[in-house]
Write an enzyme that holds these catalytic residues in place. Structure first.
Site, PDB file in Angstrom:
ATOM      1  N   GLU A  53      44.656   8.692  65.146  1.00  0.00           N
ATOM      2  CA  GLU A  53      44.471   9.656  64.067  1.00  0.00           C
ATOM      3  C   GLU A  53      45.824  10.113  63.504  1.00  0.00           C
ATOM      4  OE1 GLU A  53      42.117  13.925  63.407  1.00  0.00           O
ATOM      5  OE2 GLU A  53      42.691  13.288  65.436  1.00  0.00           O
ATOM      6  N   LYS A 122      36.868  12.525  57.796  1.00  0.00           N
ATOM      7  CA  LYS A 122      36.457  13.253  58.993  1.00  0.00           C
ATOM      8  C   LYS A 122      35.498  14.395  58.665  1.00  0.00           C
ATOM      9  CE  LYS A 122      38.625  15.457  63.074  1.00  0.00           C
ATOM     10  NZ  LYS A 122      39.934  15.793  63.683  1.00  0.00           N
ATOM     11  N   CYS A 157      38.169  11.853  66.343  1.00  0.00           N
ATOM     12  CA  CYS A 157      38.555  12.892  67.299  1.00  0.00           C
ATOM     13  C   CYS A 157      37.441  13.914  67.558  1.00  0.00           C
ATOM     14  CB  CYS A 157      39.848  13.558  66.822  1.00  0.00           C
ATOM     15  SG  CYS A 157      40.786  14.395  68.135  1.00  0.00           S
TER      16      CYS A 157
END
Length: 280
Positions: A53, A122, A157
């Site tokens: 990331e 995300k 994540c």
């Protein structure tokens, strides 16, 4: 949603996970490190590469106005060039994307011709410490992309903590989940547990790619891992703490047997799909 892959599905995949120390704000340095590791992965026979990331800028969020790029920026151009040069798919971790006056934590995917075939933004922005929600705008679409190895799902994540997100990717046909991350050492046991759980409960393969090193936000352990549909770690894991390349092979012919032995998709009770949040 993605390009159409017309060729017969490939049954085996050799994938590389790249973990390294990311220097916040030092784009050129991070790009050079990534390029070296991608080159090494190709030499090792990898057909698909995954980066961590925010690998190009780190969590230097206060300077997004100067650091953020778009799909034609230097970082995406580099990944496109290397994907084309080596004839590999690159799941380019995430980069800080600037689009329409907003910033996104965006995961790009390049095919083996160097074409940018998909971008996932995300969904779940981490609030504590990193304050992602103050800098980034959340995405609003499922991360699904078709490849020669079938459909892949993308989660970044913090997304990994939301079981329903991963399940929805599986229900929409994903056989593999890719998770780029900057997951801290202090919660490394959660990283290991959740990666294995998401693969096991959804009966799919998972490629979880984390960074190493440290910055002002904390320490990062690496511990990238490739997990099969039984929750077994095929490469990496808790002992994989050094920068470098982790190589794993997935055999997709095993999925039908695993899913037939314990048919969780068939037996799932859909009446439970809608939950009243007021009862939680």
């Amino acid at each position: 949603m993605t390009e159409t892959v017309n060729a017969a599905r490939r049954d085996k995949l050799k994938a590389a996970l790249l973990q390294f120390d990311i220097r916040p704000g030092e784009v050129s340095h991070n790009e050079n490190v990534a390029a070296q590791l991608i080159s090494k992965s190709a030499e090792m026979g990898a057909e698909l590469v995954v980066l961590p990331e925010l690998w190009n800028v780190g969590y230097d969020l206060a300077h997004l106005a100067e650091l953020a790029q778009n799909g034609r920026g230097s970082s995406c151009r580099l990944l496109s060039k290397l994907a084309r040069e080596y004839g590999i798919y690159i799941f380019g971790g995430t980069f800080a994307e600037h689009k329409g006056g907003k910033f996104y934590n965006t995961a790009p995917v390049f095919n083996d011709r160097g074409e940018l075939i998909y971008k996932y933004r995300k969904l779940h922005l981490f609030p504590n410490g990193l304050e992602e929600d103050k800098y980034f705008t959340a995405g609003d679409d499922w991360g699904l992309v078709d490849t020669p190895w079938g459909r892949f799902g993308l989660a970044v994540c913090y997304d990994l903590r939301f079981q329903a997100t991963i399940q929805n990717l599986a229900l929409r046909g994903a056989d593999t989940i890719v998770v780029p991350a900057q997951w801290p050492t202090v919660r490394a046991d959660h990283w290991y547990l959740l990666s294995r759980a998401r693969a096991t409960e959804n009966q799919l393969f998972l490629l979880a790619c984390n960074r190493t090193g440290h910055d002002k936000s904390g320490k990062y352990p690496g511990c990238s891992m490739a997990v099969d549909a039984l929750g077994q770690v095929l490469a990496g894991g808790m002992e994989a703490k050094s920068p470098g390349v982790l190589l794993a092979e997935f055999d997709y012919t095993t999925l039908q047997h695993i899913r037939s032995a314990i048919p969780v998709y068939r037996d799932r009770k859909r009446i439970l799909d809608e939950i009243d949040d007021g009862q939680l």
